[in-house]
Design an enzyme around this catalytic site. Structure first.
Site, PDB file in Angstrom:
ATOM      1  CD  GLU A 144      36.813   2.207   2.859  1.00  0.00           C
ATOM      2  OE1 GLU A 144      37.886   1.840   3.384  1.00  0.00           O
ATOM      3  OE2 GLU A 144      36.487   1.906   1.713  1.00  0.00           O
TER       4      GLU A 144
ATOM      5  CG  HIS B 176      35.915  -0.945  -3.119  1.00  0.00           C
ATOM      6  ND1 HIS B 176      35.390  -0.096  -2.167  1.00  0.00           N
ATOM      7  CD2 HIS B 176      36.992  -1.520  -2.526  1.00  0.00           C
ATOM      8  CE1 HIS B 176      36.104  -0.169  -1.052  1.00  0.00           C
ATOM      9  NE2 HIS B 176      37.090  -1.027  -1.247  1.00  0.00           N
TER      10      HIS B 176
ATOM     11  CD  GLU C 103      41.149   3.062   0.253  1.00  0.00           C
ATOM     12  OE1 GLU C 103      41.835   2.057   0.001  1.00  0.00           O
ATOM     13  OE2 GLU C 103      40.767   3.341   1.388  1.00  0.00           O
TER      14      GLU C 103
ATOM     15  CG  ASN D 245      38.040   5.474   2.136  1.00  0.00           C
ATOM     16  OD1 ASN D 245      36.975   6.066   2.317  1.00  0.00           O
ATOM     17  ND2 ASN D 245      38.168   4.499   1.255  1.00  0.00           N
TER      18      ASN D 245
ATOM     19  NE  ARG E 107      32.424   4.173  -0.476  1.00  0.00           N
ATOM     20  CZ  ARG E 107      33.692   3.772  -0.312  1.00  0.00           C
ATOM     21  NH1 ARG E 107      34.158   3.501   0.894  1.00  0.00           N
ATOM     22  NH2 ARG E 107      34.488   3.653  -1.349  1.00  0.00           N
TER      23      ARG E 107
ATOM     24  CE1 TYR F 266      39.929   1.544   7.759  1.00  0.00           C
ATOM     25  CE2 TYR F 266      40.488   2.645   5.706  1.00  0.00           C
ATOM     26  CZ  TYR F 266      39.651   1.828   6.440  1.00  0.00           C
ATOM     27  OH  TYR F 266      38.526   1.289   5.860  1.00  0.00           O
TER      28      TYR F 266
HETATM   29  C1  PNW Z   1      40.705   0.234   2.452  1.00  0.00           C
HETATM   30  N1  PNW Z   1      47.115   0.922   3.197  1.00  0.00           N
HETATM   31  O1  PNW Z   1      41.865  -0.368   2.010  1.00  0.00           O
HETATM   32  C2  PNW Z   1      39.653  -0.294   1.511  1.00  0.00           C
HETATM   33  O2  PNW Z   1      38.866   0.688   0.892  1.00  0.00           O
HETATM   34  C3  PNW Z   1      38.815  -1.394   2.075  1.00  0.00           C
HETATM   35  O3  PNW Z   1      38.361  -2.193   1.030  1.00  0.00           O
HETATM   36  C4  PNW Z   1      39.599  -2.169   3.112  1.00  0.00           C
HETATM   37  O4  PNW Z   1      38.931  -3.308   3.568  1.00  0.00           O
HETATM   38  C5  PNW Z   1      39.885  -1.214   4.252  1.00  0.00           C
HETATM   39  O5  PNW Z   1      40.536  -0.040   3.802  1.00  0.00           O
HETATM   40  C6  PNW Z   1      40.730  -1.842   5.373  1.00  0.00           C
HETATM   41  O6  PNW Z   1      41.975  -2.227   4.887  1.00  0.00           O
HETATM   42  C7  PNW Z   1      43.145  -0.004   2.369  1.00  0.00           C
HETATM   43  O7  PNW Z   1      47.975   0.042   3.139  1.00  0.00           O
HETATM   44  C8  PNW Z   1      44.130  -0.969   2.233  1.00  0.00           C
HETATM   45  O8  PNW Z   1      47.421   2.110   3.500  1.00  0.00           O
HETATM   46  C9  PNW Z   1      45.442  -0.669   2.514  1.00  0.00           C
HETATM   47  C10 PNW Z   1      45.775   0.616   2.906  1.00  0.00           C
HETATM   48  C11 PNW Z   1      44.791   1.582   3.051  1.00  0.00           C
HETATM   49  C12 PNW Z   1      43.474   1.266   2.770  1.00  0.00           C
END
Ligand code: PNW
Length: 458
Positions: free
Chosen positions: A368, A120, A166, A295, A75, A297
Site C-alpha cells: 500500500e 484486514h 498492519e 504499507n 490485492r 504513507y
Molecule cells: C491503512 N496510521 O491504514 C490500511 O491498510 C487501509 O485499510 C487504509 O484505508 C489506508 O491505510 C489509509 O488509511 C492505516 O494512523 C490507518 O498510521 C492508520 C494508520 C496507518 C495505516
C-alpha cells in the site's frame, strides 16, 4: 517516464469491509467493524460499511476497471465472517466462498494475479465476544483454522497470500487509542494483541508450509505498516530516538520474523507489559515470511524526549510515545494530504534502505502507498494532479532505492477506488477511481490514467 525492472509487479489494493458492502447478505456474519460503526461518534458522520462501494454486486465491472488500468496484480482481503459467520470452521457459509471464487476466477480470466489478505481487520464479532478478540489466547488457533480453509478452497488458484494487514494498526489504534474496532484504550493490551497477531501469522504460515506449499507452491508473508522517522537533529540522542521509534513501529513485528525476537529496546522499556515468546514460538516465527510486505504513507521527525513528553504526545502517531520517550514533529513546509499526513517521498527511500540493511535485503513488496485529497468530479473529470504528483514522487524514490540495491519487487496503489476509510467514513478519498456514494458510479481520476500509461510504458 520512470523505468522499472521488467518483472516489477504493478497493482492496486483494497479491503473487504471498505468496499464490499452486502454486510447482511447471503449469510455473512457480523464483524467487529459492523458493531463499532453502531457506536455513536466513533465514525465521522456515523457512517458504516453496510453498502460501501457495493463491490459484492459489481465484481465484473470492477475487474474491467482494473483491466483498463493495465495492472498485473490485485490485492484484496477475504472477510472472515463472510465465509465463517461465527468465526469457526464448524459452520461454513458456502455463498461467501462462492463470492470469492467468482472474484478470483474473474481476475484470472483477465490475467490479473490475485494477492489475498486473510485478515484486514474485520474480525467475526462472535470471536470478539467469546474470546476477547486479539487479546485472547485461542484466537491464533482459530485464525490458523480459518487460513487452512482459505488455502484449501482457493489455493489451487491463489498463489500469493498475506496473513495479516498492519498488526501495528490493530494493536495501537484498536487496543491502545480506541479509535478503531474494538475501541479499547490501554497501554498493556496493544502488546498482548500484537503478540497474538504474530502467533496467528506464524501458525497460519506453518499450516501453509506443511499442508499446501509443497504441492501447490505459492508464497506467503505478512504486511506491516511503517512511517519513516527522521532524526530531528544531528545529535546522537535524536538519532537514537529515531531508531527507537522505528524499532517500536516496525521492529515490533518484523524483528520476531527476521531475527527471532522483539527488539531489545522494547523488552527493556516495556518489561512485563511485553509478553515473551517460548523457544518453540521463536522457531515458528523465524523466517515465517517469504517476502516483506510494507504499507507506507508518511514521515515525521523524531527527537529524544528525555521524559518531557507533553500531554498531547501521549499517543502520538508512532505508537505509545511515552513507552518510547520520543517526540514526533513535522515540517510545516511539507505538503499535506487531507488526512494531514505529510508528503515526503525521500522518507520512503530511507525506509526501504533501513529495511534492506536491518533484515538482510529481503524481497519487498509495497502492498500500500497512496494519499487522500478532497477530490471533485466535474463533467466526468477528476483532475487530481496532487495525487499524480504524490505517486510520481514516491515511485521516483522507489526507483532510486532499487538502483541502490534494495530488492523492491512490486508496488500496489492504495486504493483502486474511493471507499470506507474506517473512522473517517466516506470523508477521505484515497482512490484512483472516484466513487459517487449516491449512485455508486466509478470514474477514473486523472491519476488512474497516468498509472495505466506508466504501466503500459514499462
Ligand atoms: C491503512 N496510521 O491504514 C490500511 O491498510 C487501509 O485499510 C487504509 O484505508 C489506508 O491505510 C489509509 O488509511 C492505516 O494512523 C490507518 O498510521 C492508520 C494508520 C496507518 C495505516
Amino acid at each position: 517516464m520512470l523505468q522499472f525492472p521488467k518483472d516489477f509487479l504493478w497493482g492496486t489494493a483494497t479491503s473487504s469491509y471498505q468496499i464490499e458492502g452486502a454486510n447482511k447478505t447471503d449469510g455473512k456474519g457480523p464483524s467487529i467493524w459492523d458493531a463499532f460503526c453502531q457506536i455513536p461518534g466513533k465514525i465521522s458522520n456515523n457512517e458504516n460499511g453496510d453498502t460501501a462501494c457495493d463491490h459484492y454486486h459489481k465484481v465484473v465491472e470492477d475487474v474491467q476497471m482494473m483491466k483498463a488500468l493495465n495492472i498485473k496484480a490485485y490485492r484484496f482481503s477475504i472477510s472472515w465472517p463472510r465465509i465463517l459467520p461465527d468465526g469457526k470452521v464448524t459452520k461454513i457459509n458456502e455463498k461467501g466462498i462462492d463470492f470469492y471464487n467468482h472474484l478470483i476466477d474473474t481476475l484470472l480470466k483477465n490475467e490479473i494475479t490475485p494477492w489475498v489478505t486473510l485478515y484486514h481487520w474485520d474480525l467475526p464479532l462472535a470471536l470478539q465476544l467469546e474470546y476477547d478478540g486479539w487479546t485472547g489466547e485461542k484466537i491464533s488457533d482459530l485464525f490458523a483454522d480459518y487460513a487452512d480453509l482459505c488455502f484449501s478452497r482457493f489455493g489451487d488458484r491463489v498463489k500469493n497470500w498475506i496473513t495479516i494487514n498492519e498488526p501495528w494498526v490493530v494493536a495501537i489504534l484498536g487496543y491502545g487509542q480506541g479509535v478503531f474496532a474494538p475501541g479499547r484504550i490501554s497501554n498493556i493490551e496493544p502488546y498482548v494483541a500484537g503478540h497474538q497477531l504474530l502467533l496467528a501469522h506464524a501458525k497460519a504460515v506453518q499450516v501453509f508450509r506443511t499442508k499446501y506449499q509443497p504441492t501447490q507452491g505459492g508464497q506467503i508473508g505478512i504486511t506491516n505498516n511503517c512511517d519513516w522517522r527522521e532524526p530531528a537533529s544531528d545529535s546522537d540522542a535524536d538519532k537514537k530516538a529515531a531508531t527507537r521509534a522505528l524499532e517500536f513501529f516496525l521492529g515490533w513485528f518484523a524483528d520476531p520474523i527476521y531475527k527471532g525476537d522483539y527488539p531489545k529496546c522494547m523488552k527493556e522499556r516495556l518489561g512485563e507489559r511485553l509478553p515473551a515468546f517460548t523457544p518453540e514460538e521463536k522457531t515458528m516465527l523465524l523466517h515465517s515470511s517469504d517476502f516483506f510486505g510494507l504499507n507506507h504513507y508518511t514521515t515525521m521527525y523524531a527527537a529524544e524526549a528525555s521524559g518531557n513528553l507533553g500531554k498531547t504526545n501521549t499517543y502520538g502517531n508512532g505508537g505509545m510515545s511515552e513507552d518510547q520517550d520520543v517526540i514526533l514533529s513535522s515540517d510545516p513546509k511539507w505538503e499535506y494530504t487531507s488526512m494531514r499526513w505529510a508528503v515526503v517521498p525521500w522518507g520512503c527511500r530511507k525506509l526501504l534502505q533501513w529495511i534492506a540493511n536491518r533484515y538482510d535485503n529481503p524481497p519487498i513488496y509495497i502492498t500500500e502507498n497512496g494519499c487522500s485529497y478532497n477530490d471533485n468530479l466535474e463533467n466526468g473529470i477528476c483532475a487530481d494532479e496532487k495525487r499524480t504528483a504524490f505517486f510520481k514522487g514516491y515511485l521516483t524514490e522507489c526507483n532510486a532505492a532499487i538502483q541502490q540495491g534494495v530488492n523492491l519487487k512490486g508496488y500496489f496503489i492504495w486504493s483502486l477506488m474511493d471507499n470506507f476509510e474506517w473512522a473517517s467514513g466516506y470523508s477521505k478519498r484515497f482512490g484512483i477511481h472516484y466513487v459517487d456514494f449516491e449512485t455508486l458510479e466509478r470514474t477514473p481520476k486523472d491519476s488512474a490514467r497516468w498509472y495505466a500509461e506508466l504501466i503500459a510504458n514499462q
